[in-house]
Write a protein that holds these residues in place. Structure first.
Motif, short mmCIF file in Angstrom:
data_model
loop_
_atom_site.label_atom_id
_atom_site.label_comp_id
_atom_site.label_asym_id
_atom_site.label_seq_id
_atom_site.Cartn_x
_atom_site.Cartn_y
_atom_site.Cartn_z
N LYS A 24 2.79 4.38 -5.60
CA LYS A 24 1.84 5.45 -5.92
C LYS A 24 1.51 5.61 -7.39
CE LYS A 24 5.44 8.95 -5.62
NZ LYS A 24 6.48 7.89 -5.55
N TRP B 82 0.88 -1.16 0.00
CA TRP B 82 0.00 0.00 0.00
C TRP B 82 0.92 1.21 0.00
CZ3 TRP B 82 -3.37 1.39 4.88
CH2 TRP B 82 -4.07 2.58 4.63
N GLY B 83 0.89 1.94 -1.11
CA GLY B 83 1.77 3.10 -1.20
C GLY B 83 2.58 3.14 -2.49
N LEU C 141 1.03 1.26 4.24
CA LEU C 141 1.55 2.60 3.99
C LEU C 141 2.44 3.04 5.15
CD1 LEU C 141 0.91 4.95 1.94
CD2 LEU C 141 -0.79 5.72 3.59
#
Ligand code: GLC
Length: 723
Positions: free
Chosen positions: A192, A189-190, A500
């Protein structure tokens, strides 16, 4: 006999008997959850367990000190579920501390073992069920079912394993992913944008690390809107998906349950028009907030909504996507308007005041309790079978039915197998997708939880399973990642995923040694894929376990050994799950062959029965081969598409003789096309072995056998397949 006391006040409308002796009891008029596929014949059978219908209904069993309880799926704690509380009510539980009684799945199947007799039970009910397995009162196993309308299945068998088989037959065959889903997946998660994902891909390539795909977390969407891709961050998504797929690397985007409320956004507009959203008490679409801010929840319990939502996945398949993860589908709710308003009002009242301790904690808790407050479940409704249901009463079906929708949509548009996992689940969903075990943490105890959870989940029907390898929350160390790889190398779903703002967790994000060890372990995983895939497919087909607890195979003294597991009929695993350990204690119920697997070679030695210390380095896999068993190994490639089965190596531990069925197919077609079942038998002769390979795999040219006998003597035999 189990539950021998007289039944109190249980009102059974109907009882049925299934083909294999399974008894089904229908209390009241239950919601059809769709969990059970086998149909029974009406027969008058008495339900002899101690049950009192009410709010909640109470079902109790006597517990003797030796009794054991297995099953209950995705929960923390031991494989023998004795002495704890478990709540079956799907929950977005991001902090899996030891005291937590519920996670994302609701899996109401368990086996009660008593005096070498056992009965399996499945409580087919979509609402809350609470189990107390002798926690409150040691001699009582109590179950509270929050409703009066449900079914109970009783499954019989002479062993826990046979009970599992009977249960799995009743609930139907599990989901089958494509073969490529057995590869290694990187996630975070991250990540981007396209550039960052491209960098991950290139780095894997540069470092010679196997990679099958990259999961896309919610950053790929535009404002967290399902079925959109951010043009800014992924300017040429379709081309990107295609480019990576050519290299054998799949992108697996996330889809969340909530649909953003935004005029002009297609999925929202269609959902409103088609009356697809859950309704509040005033018959308006219920409003809650998740990632995008305010959302509506599709009413997956309506079949028309499932087919509508399933069709939405076409947006992704048209872009070349062949796998999806369904998330936040318990459903997770950050807040709803009513509770937020109350919290904000309270905060305003507190402004400028000298808060005493009670007022301060009330303020703090009011905000903390906004997240996933179960009051919300009393405020929205579903429509199912022309009836209205309060969410609370059917809560556990939500993620399940979202995944059914996805499965049907993806199947319709792809017409081949696809990767599909869900966070929330209940039994029945196992036919439509796999699960990952949600937001664990980079803690050593969670590696151990992962090991223990796998067989319990598998018993409840799910096969394509695994945890976030390395841990989702918290900070992972190189050592933890490596040890976790050593276990996940055997799990059908092998995904490294992290949250994240946590420390980067890709195999190259640590030291040079961690990178080298990861590379070697991942290559070993790819060597195991032919075996793992074959075992998975056979287990699903024959309703047998992929992950088996020691207690199911070995006598009493091994019942408590819960950090060792069996895979199929062949292997025993004893992974290291503690820090700073170069050795661990392994308890062998019988003499086995110890396999040390590296990318280039596999060593075999004998290990005697009994407890012993096993050394376990970071750069290889170690596991045990049971007597008269064998496993095929492929090559240490970097992608499933590169695995050719021209040459196999077979490791065997032969005493009296061994037989093995190796399954393979094209890995992608649905149905029974292209299935191959190769039969290998090894029979010992005075100084050698007779080897027979029947129906050799189409691609196979030769097999290198490495056979160890009970004296520890090794023979290598090169076996050429006759043209
Ligand atoms: C949830 C999921 C996690 C994901 C995150 C952001 O917490 O369980 O896997 O990374 O949401 O989408």
């Amino acid at each position: 006999m189990i539950g021998s006391k007289a039944r109190k006040g249980g009102k059974i409308v109907k009882s049925l008997r299934h083909k294999n002796g399974v008894e089904e009891f229908v209390f009241g008029t239950p919601v059809s959850t769709g969990a059970v596929v086998e149909k029974g014949r009406a027969e008058n059978i008495e339900f002899r367990e101690n049950i009192t219908l009410g709010e909640p209904t109470l079902l109790t069993f006597d517990l003797e000190p030796e009794d054991r309880i297995y099953g209950l799926g995705e929960h923390l704690g031991s494989i023998n579920r004795r002495g704890r509380r478990f709540r079956s009510y799907c929950r977005d539980e991001a902090n899996h501390t030891e005291d937590k009684n519920e996670l994302y799945g609701a899996h109401n199947f368990f086996i009660h073992v008593k005096d070498h007799q056992q009965i399996g039970y499945f409580i087919d009910f979509p609402g809350e069920v609470v189990y107390d397995t002798g926690f409150q009162e040691e001699e009582v196993f109590s179950i509270e079912i929050y409703g009066k309308n449900f079914r109970i299945l009783k499954i019989f068998g002479d062993t826990p394993e046979k009970i599992v088989t009977g249960f799995l037959q009743a609930i139907g065959k599990a989901y089958i992913p494509p073969k490529w889903a057995f590869g290694y997946f990187q996630s975070r998660w991250g990540y981007k944008d396209q550039k960052e994902i491209e960098e991950v891909y290139h780095r894997f390539k540069k470092e010679d690390l196997p990679l099958e795909g990259i999961y896309l977390d919610l950053d790929y969407m535009e404002d967290f809107k399902n079925f959109t891709v951010s043009k800014e961050r992924f300017p040429d998504f379709k081309e990107f998906v295609g480019k990576l797929k050519k290299e054998g690397v799949y992108l697996i985007p996330i889809i969340d349950a909530g649909v953003k409320i935004e005029a002009g956004y297609d999925t929202y507009e269609e959902g409103i028009k088609g009356k697809h959203f859950c309704l509040d008490g005033e018959e308006n679409p219920y409003v809650a907030a998740v990632w995008p801010g305010k959302v509506h929840f599709p009413d997956f319990l309506q079949s028309k909504t499932r087919s509508w939502f399933g069709d939405q996945y076409r947006f992704l398949t048209d872009l070349g996507i062949e796998g999806v993860w369904n998330d936040m589908n318990e459903p997770a709710i950050f807040y709803d308007e009513k509770n937020l308003e109350e919290a904000v009002d309270l905060a305003s009242e507190c402004r400028g005041k000298n808060l005493n301790v009670h007022q301060f904690f009330q303020l703090k808790d009011t905000f903390a309790n906004l997240l996933n407050n179960e009051d919300y479940h009393q405020r929205f409704y579903h429509r199912m079978e022309a009836k209205k249901h309060l969410h609370r009463d059917v809560h556990n079906l939500y993620g399940d039915y979202m995944t059914r929708a996805a499965n049907e949509g993806l199947g319709k548009h792809l017409k081949r197998r696809f990767l599909l996992i869900s966070r929330a689940s209940s039994i029945g969903m196992h036919r439509y997708g796999g699960i990952w075990t949600g937001d664990n943490a980079s803690w050593w105890t969670h590696l151990e939880e992962n090991i223990r959870m796998m067989p319990s989940i598998n018993m409840c029907g799910f096969y394509y399973i695994g945890a976030d390898t390395g841990g989702f929350g918290g900070q992972c160390s190189g050592e933890l990642l490596t040890r976790w790889f050593q276990f996940s190398a055997f799990a059908p779903l092998f995904r490294n995923h992290s949250a994240l703002d946590t420390r980067p967790q890709e195999p190259y994000a640590f030291s040079k040694e961690v990178l080298e060890h990861s590379r070697s372990l991942l290559k070993c995983r790819y060597r195991l894929i032919p075996y793992l895939y074959s075992t998975y497919m056979k287990a699903v087909e024959n309703y047998q376990l992929f992950f088996k607890p020691m207690a199911f195979q070995y006598p009493k003294e091994y019942e408590a050994v819960e950090d060792q597991l069996l895979i199929g009929e062949e292997l025993m695993l004893a992974p290291i799950h503690k820090k700073n350990q170069s050795h661990r204690l392994v308890d062998l119920p019988e003499k086995m062959a110890l396999v040390t697997l590296r990318e280039e070679e596999a060593d075999l030695t004998l290990a005697p029965a009994g407890p012993q210390r096993l050394s376990y380095d970071l750069d290889h896999l170690r596991f045990f081969l049971r007597p008269n068993q064998m496993i095929p190994l492929g090559e240490g490639k970097n992608n499933v598409s590169k695995l050719s089965l021209e040459k196999l190596e077979v490791l065997a531990y032969i005493r009296e003789g061994g037989a093995h069925v190796f399954y393979d197919d094209d890995g992608i077609s649905m149905g029974e096309k292209n299935q191959e079942r190769m039969h290998i038998t090894i029979t010992p002769r005075e100084n050698s072995y007779d080897i027979a390979v029947k129906k050799p795999h189409g691609a196979l040219k030769s097999i290198d056998f490495k056979i160890i006998n009970h004296r520890g003597e090794i023979q290598r035999i090169h076996y050429k397949i006759k043209e």
